[in-house]
Enzyme design. Sequence first.
Site, PDB file in Angstrom:
ATOM      1  N   ILE A 199      22.709   2.983 -27.152  1.00  0.00           N
ATOM      2  CA  ILE A 199      24.070   2.809 -27.654  1.00  0.00           C
ATOM      3  C   ILE A 199      24.496   1.351 -27.584  1.00  0.00           C
ATOM      4  CG2 ILE A 199      26.500   3.321 -27.148  1.00  0.00           C
ATOM      5  CD1 ILE A 199      25.599   6.147 -26.316  1.00  0.00           C
ATOM      6  N   ILE A 206      23.927  11.953 -27.913  1.00  0.00           N
ATOM      7  CA  ILE A 206      23.498  10.928 -28.861  1.00  0.00           C
ATOM      8  C   ILE A 206      21.981  10.788 -28.799  1.00  0.00           C
ATOM      9  CG2 ILE A 206      23.670   8.506 -29.535  1.00  0.00           C
ATOM     10  CD1 ILE A 206      26.258  10.075 -29.941  1.00  0.00           C
ATOM     11  N   SER A 251      32.375   9.539 -21.661  1.00  0.00           N
ATOM     12  CA  SER A 251      31.492  10.576 -22.192  1.00  0.00           C
ATOM     13  C   SER A 251      32.300  11.838 -22.466  1.00  0.00           C
ATOM     14  CB  SER A 251      30.379  10.896 -21.184  1.00  0.00           C
ATOM     15  OG  SER A 251      29.620  12.020 -21.591  1.00  0.00           O
ATOM     16  N   LYS A 266      32.250   9.836 -15.186  1.00  0.00           N
ATOM     17  CA  LYS A 266      32.789   9.560 -16.512  1.00  0.00           C
ATOM     18  C   LYS A 266      34.262   9.952 -16.624  1.00  0.00           C
ATOM     19  CE  LYS A 266      29.156   7.714 -18.372  1.00  0.00           C
ATOM     20  NZ  LYS A 266      29.163   6.289 -18.785  1.00  0.00           N
ATOM     21  N   ASN A 311      29.057  -0.666 -21.047  1.00  0.00           N
ATOM     22  CA  ASN A 311      28.324   0.509 -21.499  1.00  0.00           C
ATOM     23  C   ASN A 311      27.212   0.954 -20.551  1.00  0.00           C
ATOM     24  OD1 ASN A 311      27.165   2.329 -23.756  1.00  0.00           O
ATOM     25  ND2 ASN A 311      25.494   0.889 -23.390  1.00  0.00           N
ATOM     26  N   THR A 359      19.403   8.761 -28.736  1.00  0.00           N
ATOM     27  CA  THR A 359      18.805   7.448 -28.524  1.00  0.00           C
ATOM     28  C   THR A 359      17.298   7.596 -28.349  1.00  0.00           C
ATOM     29  OG1 THR A 359      19.039   7.556 -26.117  1.00  0.00           O
ATOM     30  CG2 THR A 359      20.903   6.672 -27.371  1.00  0.00           C
ATOM     31  N   TYR A 401      27.467  12.679 -12.699  1.00  0.00           N
ATOM     32  CA  TYR A 401      27.707  12.035 -13.993  1.00  0.00           C
ATOM     33  C   TYR A 401      29.067  12.448 -14.543  1.00  0.00           C
ATOM     34  CZ  TYR A 401      26.917  10.589 -18.846  1.00  0.00           C
ATOM     35  OH  TYR A 401      27.026   9.993 -20.079  1.00  0.00           O
TER      36      TYR A 401
END
Length: 258
Positions: free
Chosen positions: A23, A196, A148, A167, A96, A198, A163
């Site tokens: 990202i 996403i 997120s 976030k 980020n 990636t 996580y």
Amino acid sequence: MGIIEKMRLDGKKGFVTGGARGIGKSTATAFAEAGADVAIVDLDLDEAKKTAEELAEKTGRKVIAIGCDCTDPEQVNAMVEQVVAKLGGLDFCHNNAGICINAPAEEMTYEQWSRVININLNGIFLTDIAAGKYMLAHGGGSIINTASMSAHIVNVPQPQCAYNASKAAVIQLTKSLAIEWAKRGVRVNSISPGYIGTELTLNSPTLVPLIEKWNHMAPLGRMGTPEELQSICVYLAGDTSTFTTGSDFVIDGAFTCF
């Protein structure tokens, strides 16, 4: 001047943490394509240099690489000083850098919990403050934090309490700083991406088995792409978003709508 011209970032200077890949690389690309000079900030300096060289050649902008551990206050302050010295200022940043550790809560070690919180929350705080101090003293700027959709929902089937908590805290930090700095010219917003695709995600032995389940749950039936986060970040970095602060932008293909 039309709206397209107003959305360009010509003359602006900024940095992206976690900018070497994924990202961060995608948004750094968009910033440079829109006319900004950009610093690629990453713990992996070699990869950051590769990305910087690639983007400089592709866009013709000044793109530099800086190695930095965003959980180290001294390194973060030194990084911002380097950005200002090498690019000639600081108008925006995209904070980020982050990690995720999937582990059941009752099995997660305190070291695992602390590592996620330290990188995802403390690292955002340190980069926000270092950038914010410069911007407050030099006429303002725009800070973009990566939160997120996990700040809004509890992801399944993977267990990732640290996580999710980190976030959610990023969003509240974003709103708090936006209020504190609203009348002093510094805007602070966050983006909350959904799943996403990636390079790291699509090639992770741990995550690949989950992708089919995520896509089955997703209203659009697919993951997003890093490129689908570019336009909101360019908007937030530029001068057409001067009335936008304290907001969290959920870009998740409606995943959190149910």
